[in-house]
Design an enzyme around this catalytic site. Sequence first.
Site, PDB file in Angstrom:
ATOM      1  N   GLY A 258       0.817  -1.217   0.000  1.00 40.35           N
ATOM      2  CA  GLY A 258       0.000   0.000   0.000  1.00 40.35           C
ATOM      3  C   GLY A 258       0.844   1.257   0.000  1.00 40.35           C
ATOM      4  O   GLY A 258       1.893   1.300   0.636  1.00 40.35           O
TER       5      GLY A 258
ATOM      6  N   ASN B  76       5.343  -6.058   5.625  1.00 43.72           N
ATOM      7  CA  ASN B  76       5.565  -7.460   5.973  1.00 43.72           C
ATOM      8  C   ASN B  76       5.682  -8.357   4.742  1.00 43.72           C
ATOM      9  O   ASN B  76       6.587  -9.184   4.637  1.00 43.72           O
ATOM     10  CB  ASN B  76       4.392  -7.980   6.820  1.00 43.72           C
TER      11      ASN B  76
ATOM     12  N   ASP C 244       0.686   1.329   8.699  1.00 43.69           N
ATOM     13  CA  ASP C 244       0.101   0.563   9.808  1.00 43.69           C
ATOM     14  C   ASP C 244       1.031   0.406  11.002  1.00 43.69           C
ATOM     15  O   ASP C 244       0.583   0.064  12.089  1.00 43.69           O
ATOM     16  CB  ASP C 244      -0.317  -0.825   9.319  1.00 43.69           C
TER      17      ASP C 244
ATOM     18  N   MET D 283      -7.754   3.412   9.222  1.00 43.70           N
ATOM     19  CA  MET D 283      -7.159   2.175   8.718  1.00 43.70           C
ATOM     20  C   MET D 283      -6.416   1.405   9.821  1.00 43.70           C
ATOM     21  O   MET D 283      -6.023   1.978  10.836  1.00 43.70           O
ATOM     22  CB  MET D 283      -6.200   2.480   7.573  1.00 43.70           C
TER      23      MET D 283
ATOM     24  N   ARG E 256      -5.982  -3.018  10.032  1.00 43.52           N
ATOM     25  CA  ARG E 256      -6.784  -4.236  10.074  1.00 43.52           C
ATOM     26  C   ARG E 256      -6.672  -4.905  11.451  1.00 43.52           C
ATOM     27  O   ARG E 256      -7.661  -5.210  12.100  1.00 43.52           O
ATOM     28  CB  ARG E 256      -6.229  -5.170   9.004  1.00 43.52           C
TER      29      ARG E 256
ATOM     30  N   LEU F 257      -7.287   8.731   1.886  1.00 45.13           N
ATOM     31  CA  LEU F 257      -6.700  10.048   2.144  1.00 45.13           C
ATOM     32  C   LEU F 257      -5.586   9.963   3.182  1.00 45.13           C
ATOM     33  O   LEU F 257      -4.569  10.652   3.083  1.00 45.13           O
ATOM     34  CB  LEU F 257      -7.778  11.011   2.646  1.00 45.13           C
ATOM     35  N   GLN F 258      -5.760   9.125   4.199  1.00 46.68           N
ATOM     36  CA  GLN F 258      -4.808   9.091   5.314  1.00 46.68           C
ATOM     37  C   GLN F 258      -3.452   8.523   4.921  1.00 46.68           C
ATOM     38  O   GLN F 258      -2.465   8.775   5.598  1.00 46.68           O
ATOM     39  CB  GLN F 258      -5.387   8.304   6.494  1.00 46.68           C
TER      40      GLN F 258
END
Lengths: 409, 409
Positions: free
Chosen positions: A12, A113, A143, A189, A191, A301-302
């Site tokens: 991402g 990862n 993340d 965001m 997970r 956006l973040q």
Amino acid sequence: MKRNVIVGQSGGPTAVINSSLAGVYKTARDRGFHKVFGMLHGIQGFLDEKYIDLSKYIKNDLDIELLKRTPSAYLGSCRYKLPEIHEDKDIYEKIFEILNRLEIDSFIYIGGNDSMDTIKKLSDYAILTGQSQKFVGVPKTIDNDLALTDHTPGFGSAAKYIGTSTKEVIRDGLGLSYKKDIVTIIEIMGRNAGWLTGAAALSKGEDCDGPDLIYLPELPFDVSKFLDKIRSLIKKKHSIVVAVSEGIKLADGRYVCELSQNSDYIDAFGHKQLSGTADYLANLIAAEIGCKTRGVEFSTLQRSASHVASRVDINEAFMVGGAAVKAADEGDTGKMVVIDRVSDDPYQCATGIYDVHKIANDEKLVPRDWISKDGTYVTNEFLAYVKPLVQGDYPPVMVDGIPRHLVYK
Amino acid sequence: MKRNVIVGQSGGPTAVINSSLAGVYKTARDRGFHKVFGMLHGIQGFLDEKYIDLSKYIKNDLDIELLKRTPSAYLGSCRYKLPEIHEDKDIYEKIFEILNRLEIDSFIYIGGNDSMDTIKKLSDYAILTGQSQKFVGVPKTIDNDLALTDHTPGFGSAAKYIGTSTKEVIRDGLGLSYKKDIVTIIEIMGRNAGWLTGAAALSKGEDCDGPDLIYLPELPFDVSKFLDKIRSLIKKKHSIVVAVSEGIKLADGRYVCELSQNSDYIDAFGHKQLSGTADYLANLIAAEIGCKTRGVEFSTLQRSASHVASRVDINEAFMVGGAAVKAADEGDTGKMVVIDRVSDDPYQCATGIYDVHKIANDEKLVPRDWISKDGTYVTNEFLAYVKPLVQGDYPPVMVDGIPRHLVYK
């Protein structure tokens, strides 16, 4: 004699993954590598022979500065998992055939990862087959869930965006909440790891109370206790803002967003695609409590908001890119550059290097004792950890009122 | 002898409505008014005797600068429509009793169409009953739908946010779209007027193609033609970004978002509450065309993002606030300050003043000839109009990495 470097980006996008690319490029040039190739769309594009000579596109120091300020992956990204070596040797032979043809010494891969898994497999294959290329990973993920590194480049800028935007949303709610109750649910965001959601607490300060509740995915989410909390808060104040992770789950393991829909889209890495947690909770509160509600999703956006990037983050992303080239050039392989925090106050950090075999696919979660006892906020320890990472600005170069990016065309 | 001024804020928040408040405050002090009162939550709070003496809260020039950089309504806003004078004289008598008790000469109200209705009714009542207070409106709305003024304060900053964020979303999509198609639908505010949605085209430039399609609410939306456009685009490129107004409607008048839900919440001004247009279209494309889709709603972020405010906008908001006090002080009443564009290039503007009877509840839409012939983009004339309004930055005062605001507490 030194030959060439190749660099790729995977996973991402973040606001600063290109700053790492700039760091790789600059250090490779400074250390006397002949050429710096860029894979287009990571290892997946590389397998299709898609790569460029970066020096043809990054022409001067201004371009390097623009690249540091450009969000998303300049080279293009991919979500592509290499097979196990014994499963498909042809792919590996193809990769190494191209690497040898391009006279690559050092292979740098910027990602999370899943990307470190690529570094691991390629370095293993090189060792198994007696080839000389070095493979080093550069951490990247908003993340912040990579183990062994204090934090990951990309996280600080996303955290700064989340803290800033949460504060603006809180002010928006306060302005409108006369004689009526407004509950705003912000979806963030993350997970499985709540680092980003916890960063909503950065909005708290002398001029802002911060969100009223923060729910991380690390702890099970209890819908009826949540509704009780809202009912209780609404007796005391008119505007309530709640930050929730997209990944909050019930005690039975189901995602909260699954309560309203059947989500069956699975990505290439086996991750379930999520959306709609904020909208679900906003609708639930409207139905159960009867007040006005809003769901606000920070969504893509973040991770792309380079217009409000953290200076610390951009500089660290640049630094780890350079450190990876240095490590590979000095003979390291199968490693990932990490950031070690030397001191909290004054904040100081330095790069280190770790074996990717210890890192890949091991998610770092927010420690239980950095979450409040009742599971609805983060602690001061959490904030002391995050705050240094959002310091300083790295303003975009504005052209005609809008940020200018460096793009590959 | 001069007495006192009172100022209120009404309607949806913007990034610069507080800059107008700062302009009112500063000009009132400079012109020798005794006190500057602020209504809390507009005329609705005023009716409950909720007001403050602003000089107790805005203590110095630094506070004025912070106020200019604080989003949402410092004083709190309301959505409250005064009854017609003949319907409920008691309310008017109460308002004027308080105004007289507070020795108010000038009543300044910062807001949109609905707020100018308040100025009209109060000034009418004052004239009808022979009272001396002057009532002047200050335009404010991100929607830019006020007639007679070239544009409204608040629009420029929202447009800058939309142009910037659209560009970041486009880059995000490009980074991820190797060998797979991604359609991103961005939903932008604007119930009937497409000014904000059109501003997505600001992302277009040497380094960005801009959105592929832009749909304003001024023209009927044809779902099947839209799907055909997407099908055709997807043959040429992998990442498609579409900007749509939350208010796009079918030829039969139904909102597109109504196709997926029954929306029956009506606000105090009779406006239907909308949401979900982007999600609806994204789901539709996923179902009909089968590619990956994303819905991104800029939601409340676009009206509160003072962290990326336009310098032109903040300065103009300040200027119209000051001009309103000057006008009232010089005897104008039942008027709204407007912005007249003197020149496009170099951009120059000046304040003017108009009778609110000509303004209220008259929505200014994007002219048909500023929308492309096939209705899927804005023209260069549109961009020439918008671009001057997003120029220049007005960076937040950052404290500990996060913007500092001035808040009433």
